[in-house]
Design a protein around this motif. Structure first.
Motif, mmCIF file in Angstrom:
data_model
loop_
_atom_site.group_PDB
_atom_site.id
_atom_site.type_symbol
_atom_site.label_atom_id
_atom_site.label_comp_id
_atom_site.label_asym_id
_atom_site.label_seq_id
_atom_site.Cartn_x
_atom_site.Cartn_y
_atom_site.Cartn_z
ATOM 1 N N GLY A 20 -20.118 -2.020 40.214
ATOM 2 C CA GLY A 20 -21.443 -2.304 40.772
ATOM 3 C C GLY A 20 -22.386 -1.109 40.802
ATOM 4 O O GLY A 20 -23.575 -1.270 41.070
ATOM 5 N N THR A 21 -21.888 0.083 40.526
ATOM 6 C CA THR A 21 -22.758 1.264 40.499
ATOM 7 C C THR A 21 -23.447 1.443 39.155
ATOM 8 O O THR A 21 -24.295 2.313 39.002
ATOM 9 C CB THR A 21 -21.964 2.552 40.810
ATOM 10 O OG1 THR A 21 -21.017 2.804 39.761
ATOM 11 C CG2 THR A 21 -21.278 2.486 42.162
ATOM 12 N N SER A 22 -23.100 0.634 38.191
ATOM 13 C CA SER A 22 -23.602 0.758 36.824
ATOM 14 C C SER A 22 -25.026 0.243 36.679
ATOM 15 O O SER A 22 -25.396 -0.755 37.295
ATOM 16 C CB SER A 22 -22.686 -0.037 35.894
ATOM 17 O OG SER A 22 -23.266 -0.197 34.641
ATOM 18 N N PRO A 23 -25.812 0.880 35.814
ATOM 19 C CA PRO A 23 -27.144 0.342 35.516
ATOM 20 C C PRO A 23 -27.079 -1.070 34.923
ATOM 21 O O PRO A 23 -28.012 -1.843 35.075
ATOM 22 C CB PRO A 23 -27.722 1.322 34.494
ATOM 23 C CG PRO A 23 -26.915 2.556 34.618
ATOM 24 C CD PRO A 23 -25.563 2.141 35.126
ATOM 25 N N ARG A 155 -24.997 -9.149 36.628
ATOM 26 C CA ARG A 155 -23.940 -8.931 35.642
ATOM 27 C C ARG A 155 -22.711 -8.287 36.269
ATOM 28 O O ARG A 155 -21.886 -7.713 35.591
ATOM 29 C CB ARG A 155 -24.481 -8.071 34.502
ATOM 30 C CG ARG A 155 -25.613 -8.808 33.781
ATOM 31 C CD ARG A 155 -25.943 -8.314 32.430
ATOM 32 N NE ARG A 155 -24.777 -8.209 31.586
ATOM 33 C CZ ARG A 155 -24.615 -7.247 30.682
ATOM 34 N NH1 ARG A 155 -25.544 -6.337 30.503
ATOM 35 N NH2 ARG A 155 -23.533 -7.201 29.946
ATOM 36 N N GLY A 156 -22.599 -8.391 37.587
ATOM 37 C CA GLY A 156 -21.458 -7.800 38.285
ATOM 38 C C GLY A 156 -20.187 -8.610 38.109
ATOM 39 O O GLY A 156 -20.218 -9.814 37.845
ATOM 40 N N VAL A 157 -19.057 -7.920 38.247
ATOM 41 C CA VAL A 157 -17.733 -8.541 38.224
ATOM 42 C C VAL A 157 -16.928 -7.942 39.373
ATOM 43 O O VAL A 157 -17.217 -6.842 39.832
ATOM 44 C CB VAL A 157 -17.009 -8.328 36.876
ATOM 45 C CG1 VAL A 157 -17.703 -9.095 35.764
ATOM 46 C CG2 VAL A 157 -16.905 -6.864 36.520
ATOM 47 N N PHE A 158 -15.912 -8.668 39.825
ATOM 48 C CA PHE A 158 -15.134 -8.205 40.963
ATOM 49 C C PHE A 158 -13.787 -8.915 41.007
ATOM 50 O O PHE A 158 -13.575 -9.902 40.298
ATOM 51 C CB PHE A 158 -15.892 -8.444 42.275
ATOM 52 C CG PHE A 158 -16.180 -9.898 42.551
ATOM 53 C CD1 PHE A 158 -15.342 -10.643 43.366
ATOM 54 C CD2 PHE A 158 -17.294 -10.524 41.992
ATOM 55 C CE1 PHE A 158 -15.598 -11.986 43.611
ATOM 56 C CE2 PHE A 158 -17.560 -11.865 42.231
ATOM 57 C CZ PHE A 158 -16.711 -12.593 43.045
ATOM 58 N N MET A 171 -21.586 -8.311 45.241
ATOM 59 C CA MET A 171 -22.038 -7.608 46.440
ATOM 60 C C MET A 171 -22.639 -8.659 47.371
ATOM 61 O O MET A 171 -23.845 -8.938 47.302
ATOM 62 C CB MET A 171 -23.073 -6.535 46.082
ATOM 63 C CG MET A 171 -22.508 -5.414 45.226
ATOM 64 S SD MET A 171 -23.752 -4.183 44.757
ATOM 65 C CE MET A 171 -24.509 -5.014 43.342
ATOM 66 N N PRO A 172 -21.820 -9.277 48.221
ATOM 67 C CA PRO A 172 -22.313 -10.371 49.056
ATOM 68 C C PRO A 172 -23.555 -10.012 49.865
ATOM 69 O O PRO A 172 -24.461 -10.833 50.003
ATOM 70 C CB PRO A 172 -21.128 -10.690 49.971
ATOM 71 C CG PRO A 172 -19.934 -10.260 49.189
ATOM 72 C CD PRO A 172 -20.391 -9.040 48.419
ATOM 73 N N ARG A 178 -29.900 -12.096 48.392
ATOM 74 C CA ARG A 178 -31.012 -12.307 47.458
ATOM 75 C C ARG A 178 -31.107 -13.784 47.079
ATOM 76 O O ARG A 178 -32.196 -14.373 47.053
ATOM 77 C CB ARG A 178 -30.802 -11.449 46.213
ATOM 78 C CG ARG A 178 -31.985 -11.423 45.288
ATOM 79 C CD ARG A 178 -31.724 -10.551 44.073
ATOM 80 N NE ARG A 178 -31.361 -9.194 44.428
ATOM 81 C CZ ARG A 178 -30.390 -8.493 43.842
ATOM 82 N NH1 ARG A 178 -29.704 -9.007 42.848
ATOM 83 N NH2 ARG A 178 -30.128 -7.266 44.221
ATOM 84 N N LEU A 179 -29.978 -14.406 46.797
ATOM 85 C CA LEU A 179 -29.970 -15.827 46.426
ATOM 86 C C LEU A 179 -30.370 -16.700 47.612
ATOM 87 O O LEU A 179 -31.141 -17.651 47.456
ATOM 88 C CB LEU A 179 -28.586 -16.217 45.903
ATOM 89 C CG LEU A 179 -28.482 -17.591 45.279
ATOM 90 C CD1 LEU A 179 -29.422 -17.722 44.082
ATOM 91 C CD2 LEU A 179 -27.060 -17.855 44.831
#
Length: 195
Positions: A20-23, A155-158, A171-172, A178-179
Motif C-alpha cells: 500500500g505504500t507504492s505509487p 490497485r491494492g492487494v492484501f 486500507m479499510p 472513501r467508498l
C-alpha cells in the motif's frame, strides 16, 4: 530477529501495508517510502524491530531501494493464482534471511520461531517476516484470503487474516471510507433529484 510462526498475522499485515505504500496503489499521493526516515516511520508504526536497525541505526538509501523492490515481490505473491505459487514465492522470500525454525519454551509452553541470519540486511529480514506471514496465511486460512481491494480504482492487494474472512479493502480506513462517502453522496443526489 526471531519471527513467531504462530503470530503470522503480523507479517501478513506488514506485507499488505508495504504494498500500500507504492505509487501504484497511492496514485497521485505518490511514493510513501521516499527516504530512510519514511521507511523508519513505517517500521515503527508497525512495531517491526529488525536487527538491521537495532542500536539506533537507521535505514540507508540502499535499504529504501531494496524495500521498494521487495514491495513488488510481495505484491506478486499476493496476486498469485494458486496456493502453490504463493508458497513458492514465500519460500523464496524466507530464504533471504530465514534460518531453520526453532522450538523454545515460553510461558510454560513451546513456541515456534524462525530466526534470521545474524547481520542480514534490512530488506532480507523484512522479507522473512512477511514470508512467515504469507505462508502462515496460506496454511491457516487458505490462498483465497489473498485479495484485491474492492474499492473502485484502487490497485491494492492484501492478505485477509480477519476471523470472519470478509475484509474487502486494502486500507479499510481509507478505501472503505472513501467508498462509503461516495455512496452517501450518490444517495443524497438521488434523493434530492427525486424531490
Amino acid at each position: 530477529m526471531d519471527i513467531s510462526i504462530t503470530g503470522y498475522t503480523v507479517g501478513a499485515a506488514v506485507g499488505g501495508d508495504l504494498v500500500g505504500t507504492s505509487p501504484t496503489v497511492r496514485g497521485d499521493a505518490g511514493e510513501a517510502l521516499p527516504d530512510p526516515g519514511a521507511l523508519m516511520r513505517f517500521l515503527s508504526e508497525h512495531d517491526v524491530r529488525l536487527d538491521a536497525v537495532a542500536d539506533r541505526r537507521g535505514p540507508s538509501a540502499d535499504d529504501v531501494r531494496d524495500v521498494q523492490l521487495l514491495r513488488r515481490e510481495v505484491r506478486g505473491i499476493l496476486e498469485t493464482e494458486t496456493g502453490d505459487q504463493a508458497v513458492a514465492g514465500g519460500i523464496v522470500l524466507l530464504r533471504r534471511a530465514g534460518r531453520s525454525p526453532v522450538l523454545r519454551r515460553e510461558d510454560g509452553g513451546w513456541q515456534w520461531y524462525v530466526p534470521t541470519e545474524p547481520g542480514a540486511p534490512l530488506a532480507a529480514e523484512l522479507a522473512a517476516l512477511i514470508a512467515v506471514g504469507l505462508l502462515g496465511t496460506v496454511r491457516a486460512l487458505g490462498h483465497e484470503r489473498f485479495r484485491a481491494c474492492a474499492a473502485p480504482g484502487c490497485r491494492g492487494v492484501f492478505a485477509d487474516t480477519s476471523r470472519a474472512g470478509r475484509r474487502r479493502y486494502c486500507m479499510p480506513g481509507v478505501c472503505g471510507n472513501r467508498l462509503n462517502v461516495a455512496n452517501h453522496r450518490a444517495r443524497r443526489r438521488t434523493g434530492s433529484a427525486a424531490r
